[in-house]
Design an enzyme around this catalytic site. Structure first.
Site, short mmCIF file in Angstrom:
data_model
loop_
_atom_site.label_atom_id
_atom_site.label_comp_id
_atom_site.label_asym_id
_atom_site.label_seq_id
_atom_site.Cartn_x
_atom_site.Cartn_y
_atom_site.Cartn_z
N ARG A 1 -47.61 -88.67 -28.52
CA ARG A 1 -48.23 -88.43 -29.58
C ARG A 1 -48.99 -89.49 -30.48
NH1 ARG A 1 -45.15 -85.65 -34.80
NH2 ARG A 1 -47.47 -85.31 -35.67
N GLU B 1 -33.29 -86.64 -45.04
CA GLU B 1 -34.34 -86.43 -44.50
C GLU B 1 -34.98 -87.75 -44.36
OE1 GLU B 1 -37.09 -85.00 -47.74
OE2 GLU B 1 -38.80 -85.40 -46.67
N TYR C 1 -46.54 -93.18 -34.14
CA TYR C 1 -45.18 -92.58 -33.71
C TYR C 1 -44.43 -93.67 -32.76
CZ TYR C 1 -46.67 -88.90 -36.79
OH TYR C 1 -47.31 -88.00 -37.75
N ARG D 1 -49.99 -92.27 -46.16
CA ARG D 1 -50.86 -91.49 -45.54
C ARG D 1 -51.60 -90.41 -46.58
NH1 ARG D 1 -47.77 -89.44 -40.26
NH2 ARG D 1 -49.98 -88.98 -39.53
N ASN E 1 -35.70 -84.32 -39.68
CA ASN E 1 -37.32 -84.61 -39.73
C ASN E 1 -37.95 -83.22 -39.57
OD1 ASN E 1 -39.76 -85.52 -39.58
ND2 ASN E 1 -39.46 -87.15 -38.02
N ALA F 1 -44.24 -81.78 -39.94
CA ALA F 1 -45.33 -81.00 -40.78
C ALA F 1 -44.61 -80.08 -41.92
CB ALA F 1 -46.40 -80.19 -40.01
N HIS G 1 -38.49 -89.47 -41.97
CA HIS G 1 -39.74 -89.75 -41.25
C HIS G 1 -39.86 -90.96 -40.83
CE1 HIS G 1 -40.59 -85.95 -43.24
NE2 HIS G 1 -40.14 -86.39 -44.70
N PRO H 1 -41.69 -79.59 -35.60
CA PRO H 1 -43.05 -79.58 -34.71
C PRO H 1 -43.49 -80.71 -34.25
CG PRO H 1 -43.61 -78.64 -36.95
CD PRO H 1 -42.15 -79.09 -36.92
N ASN H 2 -44.11 -80.66 -32.96
CA ASN H 2 -44.69 -81.84 -32.59
C ASN H 2 -43.82 -83.14 -32.08
OD1 ASN H 2 -47.20 -80.59 -32.46
ND2 ASN H 2 -47.17 -80.74 -34.53
C1 DQA Z 1 -43.41 -87.08 -39.91
C2 DQA Z 1 -44.52 -87.15 -40.95
C3 DQA Z 1 -45.26 -85.76 -41.09
O1 DQA Z 1 -46.10 -85.77 -42.12
C4 DQA Z 1 -45.93 -85.37 -39.97
O2 DQA Z 1 -46.28 -84.02 -40.12
C5 DQA Z 1 -45.07 -85.47 -38.77
C6 DQA Z 1 -44.00 -86.33 -38.61
C7 DQA Z 1 -43.03 -88.50 -39.38
O3 DQA Z 1 -41.77 -88.56 -38.96
O4 DQA Z 1 -43.59 -89.50 -39.96
O5 DQA Z 1 -45.16 -84.60 -37.64
O6 DQA Z 1 -42.35 -86.23 -40.34
#
Ligand code: DQA
Length: 138
Positions: A18, A96, A23, A105, A72, A75, A98, A10-11
């Protein structure tokens, strides 16, 4: 040719717009096109969804036919027992990733339901986290 899929949660469709201080300002599609050109020896696919069940469906689908999954889950990493169970259920190794350093964070970003069943975890290298994951499969 090795088949690798990047699954974004998501997102992450908003990358580039964003919170660019966290990011970056590149869209995922721009970045994805450059890594596809840079690693012609692998077949790279990309899937993004904001919906937990669609991510689970894609993990199940790719999980018995691809050579690698780069995940990835955004959230959902920190909340989804279902995505964690899907990663445990499949045969394809999952890396995995990020973009941000989640350990720098908020506390709730420090826990992952995916990591215990992942081949490895790459955190905090910006979009390069995905590229490091691609090279881990080559
Ligand atoms: C994320 C880190 C997550 O905590 C966050 O909710 C994201 C992006 C990252 O790629 O840094 O949406 O996965």
């Amino acid at each position: 040719m090795k088949k690798i899929i990047i699954i974004n949660g998501p997102n992450l469709n908003l990358l580039g717009k964003r919170e660019p201080d966290i990011y970056g300002s590149l869209t995922f599609i721009e970045f994805f096109e450059t890594i596809k050109l840079k690693y012609p020896s692998v077949t790279l696919e990309h899937f993004q969804s904001n919906i937990e069940g669609e991510i689970i469906d894609k993990i199940q689908e790719a999980g018995f036919s691809f050579d690698g999954i780069i995940l990835n889950a955004a959230a959902y990493t920190h909340t989804s027992v279902g995505i964690g169970d899907a990663v445990a259920a499949i045969e394809t190794p999952v890396v995995e990733v990020h973009i941000s350093n989640t350990f720098k964070r908020e506390e709730f970003r420090h826990h992952s339901y995916i990591a215990p069943n992942a081949k490895g975890v790459i955190v905090g290298f910006g979009l390069q986290s995905y590229e490091l994951a691609v090279t881990s499969f080559i």
